[in-house]
Scaffold this motif. Structure first.
Motif, PDB file in Angstrom:
ATOM      1  N   ARG A  43       0.451  -1.294   0.048  1.00 50.38           N
ATOM      2  CA  ARG A  43       0.137   0.293  -0.351  1.00 50.38           C
ATOM      3  C   ARG A  43       0.862   0.863  -0.407  1.00 50.38           C
ATOM      4  N   VAL A  44       1.677   1.499   1.286  1.00 45.69           N
ATOM      5  CA  VAL A  44       2.727   1.901   1.034  1.00 45.69           C
ATOM      6  C   VAL A  44       3.265   2.729  -0.270  1.00 45.69           C
ATOM      7  N   ALA A  45       3.870   0.790  -0.471  1.00 47.98           N
ATOM      8  CA  ALA A  45       4.438   2.006  -2.601  1.00 47.98           C
ATOM      9  C   ALA A  45       3.386   2.548  -4.067  1.00 47.98           C
ATOM     10  N   ALA A  46       2.311   2.269  -3.403  1.00 54.26           N
ATOM     11  CA  ALA A  46       1.175   1.857  -4.749  1.00 54.26           C
ATOM     12  C   ALA A  46       0.428   3.570  -4.607  1.00 54.26           C
ATOM     13  N   ILE A  47       0.865   4.029  -3.254  1.00 58.09           N
ATOM     14  CA  ILE A  47       0.686   5.509  -2.665  1.00 58.09           C
ATOM     15  C   ILE A  47       1.347   6.356  -3.286  1.00 58.09           C
ATOM     16  N   HIS A  48       2.848   6.089  -3.436  1.00 53.47           N
ATOM     17  CA  HIS A  48       4.199   6.345  -3.595  1.00 53.47           C
ATOM     18  C   HIS A  48       4.321   6.583  -5.101  1.00 53.47           C
ATOM     19  N   ASP A  49       4.247   5.208  -5.550  1.00 54.73           N
ATOM     20  CA  ASP A  49       3.885   5.346  -7.236  1.00 54.73           C
ATOM     21  C   ASP A  49       2.815   5.538  -7.810  1.00 54.73           C
ATOM     22  N   GLU A  50       2.007   6.234  -7.183  1.00 59.03           N
ATOM     23  CA  GLU A  50       0.762   6.907  -7.731  1.00 59.03           C
ATOM     24  C   GLU A  50       0.742   8.304  -8.321  1.00 59.03           C
ATOM     25  N   ALA A  51       1.122   9.068  -6.757  1.00 57.00           N
ATOM     26  CA  ALA A  51       2.171   9.957  -7.261  1.00 57.00           C
ATOM     27  C   ALA A  51       3.320  10.695  -7.741  1.00 57.00           C
ATOM     28  N   GLN A  52       4.025  10.009  -7.519  1.00 60.57           N
ATOM     29  CA  GLN A  52       5.310   9.837  -8.990  1.00 60.57           C
ATOM     30  C   GLN A  52       5.379  10.197 -10.176  1.00 60.57           C
ATOM     31  N   THR A  53       3.947   9.160 -10.845  1.00 58.21           N
ATOM     32  CA  THR A  53       3.571   9.508 -12.040  1.00 58.21           C
ATOM     33  C   THR A  53       3.036  10.448 -11.933  1.00 58.21           C
ATOM     34  N   ARG A  54       1.673  10.915 -11.211  1.00 56.45           N
ATOM     35  CA  ARG A  54       0.641  11.858 -11.608  1.00 56.45           C
ATOM     36  C   ARG A  54       2.388  13.996 -11.233  1.00 56.45           C
ATOM     37  N   TYR A  55       2.890  12.893 -10.790  1.00 56.52           N
ATOM     38  CA  TYR A  55       4.383  14.176 -10.783  1.00 56.52           C
ATOM     39  C   TYR A  55       4.909  14.646 -11.507  1.00 56.52           C
ATOM     40  N   GLU A  56       5.179  13.355 -12.637  1.00 59.74           N
ATOM     41  CA  GLU A  56       5.830  13.799 -13.877  1.00 59.74           C
ATOM     42  C   GLU A  56       5.217  13.965 -14.651  1.00 59.74           C
ATOM     43  N   GLU A  57       3.805  13.522 -14.508  1.00 60.82           N
ATOM     44  CA  GLU A  57       2.732  13.864 -16.050  1.00 60.82           C
ATOM     45  C   GLU A  57       2.338  15.426 -15.757  1.00 60.82           C
ATOM     46  N   SER A  58       2.971  16.231 -14.272  1.00 59.55           N
ATOM     47  CA  SER A  58       2.646  17.661 -14.099  1.00 59.55           C
ATOM     48  C   SER A  58       3.813  18.176 -14.408  1.00 59.55           C
ATOM     49  N   VAL A  59       4.591  17.855 -14.649  1.00 55.92           N
ATOM     50  CA  VAL A  59       6.322  18.420 -14.752  1.00 55.92           C
ATOM     51  C   VAL A  59       6.893  18.664 -16.176  1.00 55.92           C
ATOM     52  N   ARG A  60       6.343  17.258 -16.480  1.00 56.94           N
ATOM     53  CA  ARG A  60       5.858  17.554 -18.595  1.00 56.94           C
ATOM     54  C   ARG A  60       5.381  18.273 -18.718  1.00 56.94           C
ATOM     55  N   ALA A  61       4.469  18.963 -18.903  1.00 51.56           N
ATOM     56  CA  ALA A  61       3.348  19.271 -18.900  1.00 51.56           C
ATOM     57  C   ALA A  61       3.310  20.287 -18.850  1.00 51.56           C
ATOM     58  N   ALA A  62       4.565  21.485 -17.327  1.00 51.79           N
ATOM     59  CA  ALA A  62       4.403  22.841 -17.525  1.00 51.79           C
ATOM     60  C   ALA A  62       5.822  23.402 -18.275  1.00 51.79           C
ATOM     61  N   GLU A 117      -0.666  22.934  -5.638  1.00 54.08           N
ATOM     62  CA  GLU A 117       1.097  22.990  -5.417  1.00 54.08           C
ATOM     63  C   GLU A 117       2.238  21.637  -5.535  1.00 54.08           C
ATOM     64  N   LEU A 118       1.185  20.879  -5.570  1.00 52.75           N
ATOM     65  CA  LEU A 118       3.028  19.711  -5.332  1.00 52.75           C
ATOM     66  C   LEU A 118       2.941  18.832  -6.539  1.00 52.75           C
ATOM     67  N   GLY A 119       1.582  19.482  -7.779  1.00 52.05           N
ATOM     68  CA  GLY A 119       1.646  19.190  -9.185  1.00 52.05           C
ATOM     69  C   GLY A 119       1.109  17.551  -8.755  1.00 52.05           C
ATOM     70  N   VAL A 120       0.502  16.898  -7.801  1.00 51.44           N
ATOM     71  CA  VAL A 120      -0.235  15.365  -8.065  1.00 51.44           C
ATOM     72  C   VAL A 120      -1.961  15.671  -7.846  1.00 51.44           C
ATOM     73  N   PRO A 121      -2.253  16.045  -8.200  1.00 51.27           N
ATOM     74  CA  PRO A 121      -3.444  16.351  -8.156  1.00 51.27           C
ATOM     75  C   PRO A 121      -4.400  14.951  -8.686  1.00 51.27           C
ATOM     76  N   GLY A 122      -5.939  15.221  -7.720  1.00 51.24           N
ATOM     77  CA  GLY A 122      -6.505  13.725  -7.917  1.00 51.24           C
ATOM     78  C   GLY A 122      -6.496  12.660  -7.480  1.00 51.24           C
ATOM     79  N   THR A 123      -4.745  12.841  -6.194  1.00 51.49           N
ATOM     80  CA  THR A 123      -4.215  11.397  -5.692  1.00 51.49           C
ATOM     81  C   THR A 123      -4.322  10.742  -4.372  1.00 51.49           C
ATOM     82  N   GLU A 124      -4.154  10.569  -3.943  1.00 48.35           N
ATOM     83  CA  GLU A 124      -4.994  10.071  -1.862  1.00 48.35           C
ATOM     84  C   GLU A 124      -3.511  10.384  -1.584  1.00 48.35           C
TER      85      GLU A 124
END
Length: 265
Positions: A43-62, A117-124
């Motif tokens: 569960r710890v890994a799943a939450i981290h991985d979801e946030a990492q994926t969304r963060y990468e998407e946000s950085v690439r979009a910016a 603010e953190l670039g991880v919208p819509g995440t747990e």
């Protein structure tokens, strides 16, 4: 609470709770036990991985808007799995304390604000980040201050040094003198003591791969809120009878894109 000043403090998590298995408190797939509940490594890994994926998407979009190509370092979320477990257990314990002490928790920061603010919208990740800081600030405001012992003061001082908030090299006397003029030390000591009391009541144990538990605490400075990790469950309180796991992947911190706008907590 305005979100930008709190963004520098983000080290967040999500609860992953299930009933305690009858196999004891040493399963290698359990990150931590809190009373009769357990928090899984997966569960710890799943939450981290979801946030990492969304963060990468946000950085690439910016970066795409300016025609730039982000570096691998810029694409890495500034959060480790250990940080997630800190918040995961902290939320559990903190909610128990506010219920027992009848402390009011105010909605000071929304998941939507923090996610943007953190670039991880819509995440747990964002949802539980907002919940933790609301609980933490309620504990600081609602618990009576506690004078730290010399050992507790040294631990707090080292946490502030590690976070770049306090200068290194203070003697014990200098710590006493400087902290005597800083009311926050009594508040954070009260939070630490309250969580430690819950640890003793609930027999909290932690998988050794995660090390000690720490409180992601906040300190208001002239440049905004700063976050520091204050240990409250040391390694000797950790689960000891587990198979040696493969090391967790390391995620190096990256410099996040600077959000625009004023900030406060």
């Amino acid at each position: 609470m305005r979100a930008r000043r709190l963004a520098v403090a983000a080290s967040v998590a999500v609860l992953a709770v299930s009933s305690l298995a009858a196999c004891g408190r040493s399963a290698p797939d359990v990150a931590a036990y809190v009373g009769d509940m357990r928090y899984s490594v997966d569960r710890v890994a799943a939450i981290h991985d979801e946030a990492q994926t969304r963060y990468e998407e946000s950085v690439r979009a910016a970066a795409k808007q300016s025609g730039a190509e982000p570096t691998p370092e810029q694409l890495r979320l500034k959060v480790e799995r250990e940080d997630i477990l800190n918040l995961l257990v902290g939320i559990d314990l903190g909610k128990r304390v506010v219920e027992e002490k009848q402390i009011q928790v105010k909605d000071q920061l929304t998941a939507e604000q923090l996610g943007q603010e953190l670039g991880v919208p819509g995440t747990e990740y964002a949802t539980l980040a907002a919940e933790w800081y609301d609980v933490y600030l309620a504990l600081e405001a609602g618990l009576p201050g506690a004078e730290p012992t010399d050992d507790a003061r040294e631990t707090l001082y080292q946490a502030l040094v590690d976070a770049g908030v306090a200068p290194a090299g203070w003697s014990v006397d200098e710590q006493r003198q400087n902290f005597a003029q800083a009311p926050f030390t009594r508040q954070v000591s009260a939070v630490s003591s309250a969580l430690q009391d819950e640890v003793e009541k609930l027999d909290v144990t932690v998988n050794p791969r995660f090390g000690a538990l720490a409180i992601p605490a906040l300190l208001e400075t002239e440049s905004g809120f700063r976050q520091y990790n204050l240990p409250y469950v040391e390694g000797d309180s950790a689960v000891t009878d587990v198979t040696t796991p493969d090391p967790l992947p390391s995620v190096e911190p990256a410099e996040p894109t600077e959000p625009a706008g004023p900030a406060d907590s």
